[in-house]
Write an enzyme that holds these catalytic residues in place. Structure first.
Site, short mmCIF file in Angstrom:
data_model
loop_
_atom_site.label_atom_id
_atom_site.label_comp_id
_atom_site.label_asym_id
_atom_site.label_seq_id
_atom_site.Cartn_x
_atom_site.Cartn_y
_atom_site.Cartn_z
N SER A 174 -37.49 11.73 67.20
CA SER A 174 -38.42 11.18 68.19
C SER A 174 -38.58 12.11 69.39
CB SER A 174 -37.87 9.83 68.65
OG SER A 174 -38.35 9.51 69.94
N GLU A 229 -50.02 14.36 66.42
CA GLU A 229 -50.91 13.33 66.95
C GLU A 229 -52.14 13.97 67.59
OE1 GLU A 229 -47.65 12.01 69.50
OE2 GLU A 229 -49.01 12.09 71.22
N ASP A 243 -41.20 12.43 78.36
CA ASP A 243 -41.93 12.62 77.10
C ASP A 243 -43.38 13.00 77.44
OD1 ASP A 243 -42.65 12.67 74.44
OD2 ASP A 243 -42.81 10.49 74.26
C1 SPV Z 1 -41.66 8.93 69.77
O1 SPV Z 1 -40.69 8.33 69.30
O2 SPV Z 1 -41.56 9.89 70.52
C2 SPV Z 1 -43.01 8.50 69.42
C3 SPV Z 1 -43.27 7.09 69.19
O3 SPV Z 1 -43.90 9.31 69.42
S1 SPV Z 1 -43.81 6.43 70.68
O4 SPV Z 1 -42.79 6.59 71.68
O5 SPV Z 1 -44.07 5.04 70.36
O6 SPV Z 1 -45.04 7.09 71.07
MG MG Z 2 -43.48 10.97 70.47
#
Ligand code: SPV
Ligand code: MG
Length: 303
Positions: free
Chosen positions: A56, A124, A68
């Site tokens: 992830s 993505e 992130d």
């Molecule tokens: C991640 O686990 O980094 C993903 C899923 O991309 S989400 O956090 O739902 O975007």
């Molecule tokens: Mg992600």
């Protein structure tokens, strides 16, 4: 199963991680990928019985102390994935975000992930730098043709050696089902092996609606926000794979926070001792027994 000896632990690694991951995604029953974000969490997921892992982006970033939002570099991710592969021996689908740039960055990332033990990459259709799908409302999508080129470049570079998952963020970005379906067709044409349809709704209606209308490739979902839906609904809908996307990282945060808080307050480690993993558990998990027997084999006897 190949008995591969890793530096950290002699563990039964899957012989062909890419084929194993593809088999999981293409199997007729629902499959599950468990999030991991370092060697330790990967080994724990394997011990729990998971057959495949999700590397992830959110969890790896968090573990590194980054947000992130492409703050961790692609080389950071590659290095973490290598530790996860070695420590678990499991096939890993890596969250490649939007590919860290254009088609060229995406195919470089894919090739490096392959060289370092990944079984698949998920890309993505967001612009770089991306931001976690659950943060704010600004999630600009990349043009369909440009993103299809990114997928084609990865497929041309890695062929059948790496599973390629095309992730649709149209629902996250506020577009409707039609846009998601249009993108799914384009990404299937571009060579994706599966489609991840993401949703931030608290029920599964969006992804179930998508699955009802689109069956060209296996569908992968991430039910972080619609966690109440029972997996039987996904089986009934013919969904291929569920990713439990961030729960090892969140469990670690909760566990570490509780223990740090108590040690700080109690000025003692006596109270938390029964509540943390024993050192022997750590030694067992990471194969210290192999180290002892290797020392017997390779070190001079009298030293
Ligand atoms: C991640 O686990 O980094 C993903 C899923 O991309 S989400 O956090 O739902 O975007
Ligand atoms: Mg992600």
């Amino acid at each position: 199963m190949d008995q591969k000896v890793f530096i950290s632990k002699p563990i039964g690694a899957v012989e062909n991680p890419t084929k194993t991951l593809l088999d999981l995604i293409y199997s007729s029953d629902l499959s599950f990928l468990m999030e991991a974000h370092d060697g330790l969490s990967a080994a724990i997921a394997r011990q729990a019985g998971f057959k495949g892992l999700w590397a992830s982006g959110l969890s790896i970033s968090s573990a590194l102390g980054y947000r992130d939002a492409n703050e961790a570099s692609w080389t950071d991710v590659v290095h973490v994935v290598e530790r996860m592969a070695d420590a678990s021996g499991l096939p890993i689908l890596v969250d490649g975000d939007s590919g860290f740039g254009n088609f060229n960055n995406a195919r470089l990332l894919a090739m490096k992930l392959l060289q370092h033990g990944a079984a698949g990459v998920c890309l993505e259709d967001k612009v770089f730098p991306k931001r976690n799908s659950f943060v704010g409302d600004r999630h600009p999508l990349v043009d369909i043709d440009e993103f299809s080129g990114r997928l084609r470049a990865v497929k041309d570079m890695t062929g059948n050696d790496l599973v390629l998952v095309g992730r649709i963020e149209a629902l996250i970005a506020g577009y409707g089902l039609d846009e998601a379906l249009r993108r799914a067709d384009a990404y299937a044409d571009a060579g994706a092996d599966a489609i991840l349809i993401h949703s931030r709704k608290s029920d599964a209606n969006e992804v179930l609606g998508f699955a009802k209308q689109w069956q060209r490739l296996p569908i992968v979902i991430v039910p972080t926000k619609y966690y109440r839906t029972p997996v039987s609904a996904y089986r009934d809908a013919g969904i291929s794979t569920v990713i439990w996307a961030n729960h090892a990282m969140r469990a670690a945060v909760a566990g570490m926070r509780a223990v740090c808080g108590r040690i700080a307050t109690e000025e003692s480690i006596a109270g938390i001792e029964p509540e943390v993993a024993t050192l022997d558990e750590i030694f067992d998990l990471l194969g210290y027994d192999e180290l002892a027997s290797a020392e017997d084999r390779y070190l001079p006897k009298d030293k």
